[in-house]
Motif scaffolding. Structure first.
Motif, PDB file in Angstrom:
ATOM      1  N   THR A   8      64.198 102.225  26.672  1.00 24.43           N
ATOM      2  CA  THR A   8      63.806 101.318  25.589  1.00 24.43           C
ATOM      3  C   THR A   8      63.493  99.905  26.057  1.00 24.43           C
ATOM      4  OG1 THR A   8      66.122 100.807  25.099  1.00 24.43           O
ATOM      5  CG2 THR A   8      65.094 102.608  23.851  1.00 24.43           C
ATOM      6  N   ASP A   9      63.999  99.487  27.197  1.00 24.15           N
ATOM      7  CA  ASP A   9      63.748  98.127  27.668  1.00 24.15           C
ATOM      8  C   ASP A   9      62.278  97.844  27.956  1.00 24.15           C
ATOM      9  OD1 ASP A   9      66.343  97.344  27.378  1.00 24.15           O
ATOM     10  OD2 ASP A   9      66.822  97.303  29.519  1.00 24.15           O
ATOM     11  N   ILE A  10      61.479  98.864  28.157  1.00 25.05           N
ATOM     12  CA  ILE A  10      60.050  98.627  28.407  1.00 25.05           C
ATOM     13  C   ILE A  10      59.233  98.617  27.125  1.00 25.05           C
ATOM     14  CG2 ILE A  10      60.181  99.565  30.740  1.00 25.05           C
ATOM     15  CD1 ILE A  10      58.719 102.070  29.682  1.00 25.05           C
ATOM     16  N   LEU A  11      59.849  98.948  26.001  1.00 23.83           N
ATOM     17  CA  LEU A  11      59.135  98.964  24.725  1.00 23.83           C
ATOM     18  C   LEU A  11      59.040  97.564  24.143  1.00 23.83           C
ATOM     19  CD1 LEU A  11      60.816 102.103  23.102  1.00 23.83           C
ATOM     20  CD2 LEU A  11      58.630 101.981  24.320  1.00 23.83           C
ATOM     21  N   ASP A  12      57.980  97.309  23.425  1.00 27.42           N
ATOM     22  CA  ASP A  12      57.807  96.034  22.727  1.00 27.42           C
ATOM     23  C   ASP A  12      57.290  96.345  21.321  1.00 27.42           C
ATOM     24  OD1 ASP A  12      57.967  93.323  22.378  1.00 27.42           O
ATOM     25  OD2 ASP A  12      56.040  92.897  23.340  1.00 27.42           O
ATOM     26  N   TYR A  13      58.159  96.958  20.534  1.00 31.73           N
ATOM     27  CA  TYR A  13      57.783  97.462  19.229  1.00 31.73           C
ATOM     28  C   TYR A  13      57.670  96.327  18.213  1.00 31.73           C
ATOM     29  CZ  TYR A  13      62.877  97.548  19.590  1.00 31.73           C
ATOM     30  OH  TYR A  13      64.182  97.238  19.874  1.00 31.73           O
ATOM     31  N   PRO A  14      56.926  96.560  17.133  1.00 26.95           N
ATOM     32  CA  PRO A  14      56.826  95.532  16.088  1.00 26.95           C
ATOM     33  C   PRO A  14      58.151  95.363  15.362  1.00 26.95           C
ATOM     34  CG  PRO A  14      55.667  97.523  15.419  1.00 26.95           C
ATOM     35  CD  PRO A  14      56.138  97.749  16.822  1.00 26.95           C
ATOM     36  N   MET A  15      58.335  94.194  14.810  1.00 26.59           N
ATOM     37  CA  MET A  15      59.518  93.885  14.021  1.00 26.59           C
ATOM     38  C   MET A  15      59.112  93.834  12.547  1.00 26.59           C
ATOM     39  SD  MET A  15      61.784  93.687  16.381  1.00 26.59           S
ATOM     40  CE  MET A  15      63.179  93.115  15.433  1.00 26.59           C
TER      41      MET A  15
END
Length: 161
Positions: A8-15
């Protein structure tokens, strides 16, 4: 680090900001765990921490509103993610209107949907709310840069996650 952190540390999901209202009580919080989960029928799933005041309101609500924020809306992210409704009235600080089922719709959000809660699913320290969309904002003319996890990573939460 947990076994999941390396993934998960490589994900940059929307908030997102999720809002709920029931019995004259309103709540809203910043969430990162959310996604469309079905095309037909259309469904959206949003996960709320059980430690959060918004969960205590949402679990009694018939509808939730889910809002997408633009990257320049860090102040709104701070309000809904870094403050708790136990201490302040977040809705006195933003423009909003009641949506279907009374769910507060944040008027300055990039886009929003109101969903009827179909069911809830326990998922550890979060509960998932399966939503059937019943209303949504109109399409905007452009797709602006969205507020993402990397934009709020340093935010101190109003409640423990």
């Amino acid at each position: 680090m947990t076994g999941l952190d390396a993934f998960t540390d490589i994900l940059d999901y929307p908030m997102y900001v999720v809002t709920a209202a029931v019995d004259g009580e309103q709540a809203g919080c910043l969430v990162g765990f959310a996604s469309q989960c079905s095309i037909e029928p259309p469904r959206f799933m949003v996960w709320i921490s059980t430690a959060n005041r918004t969960y205590r309101v949402a679990r009694r609500a018939s509808h939730l509103a889910v809002h997408i924020l633009r990257r320049d809306q860090g102040g709104m992210a701070e309000l809904f993610g870094g403050r708790t409704g136990d201490d302040i009235d977040k809705f006195a600080r933003v423009a909003w209107s009641p949506g279907q089922g009374g769910a507060p719709v944040l008027l300055d959000s990039c886009a929003w949907l109101v969903g009827r809660v179909e069911r809830r699913a326990k998922g550890g320290d979060h509960v998932g709310f399966l939503l059937t969309p019943v209303a949504q904002s109109p399409h905007g003319p452009a797709r602006p840069p969205l507020l993402r996890f990397s934009d709020v990573k340093g935010l101190s939460p109003g409640h423990p996650a």
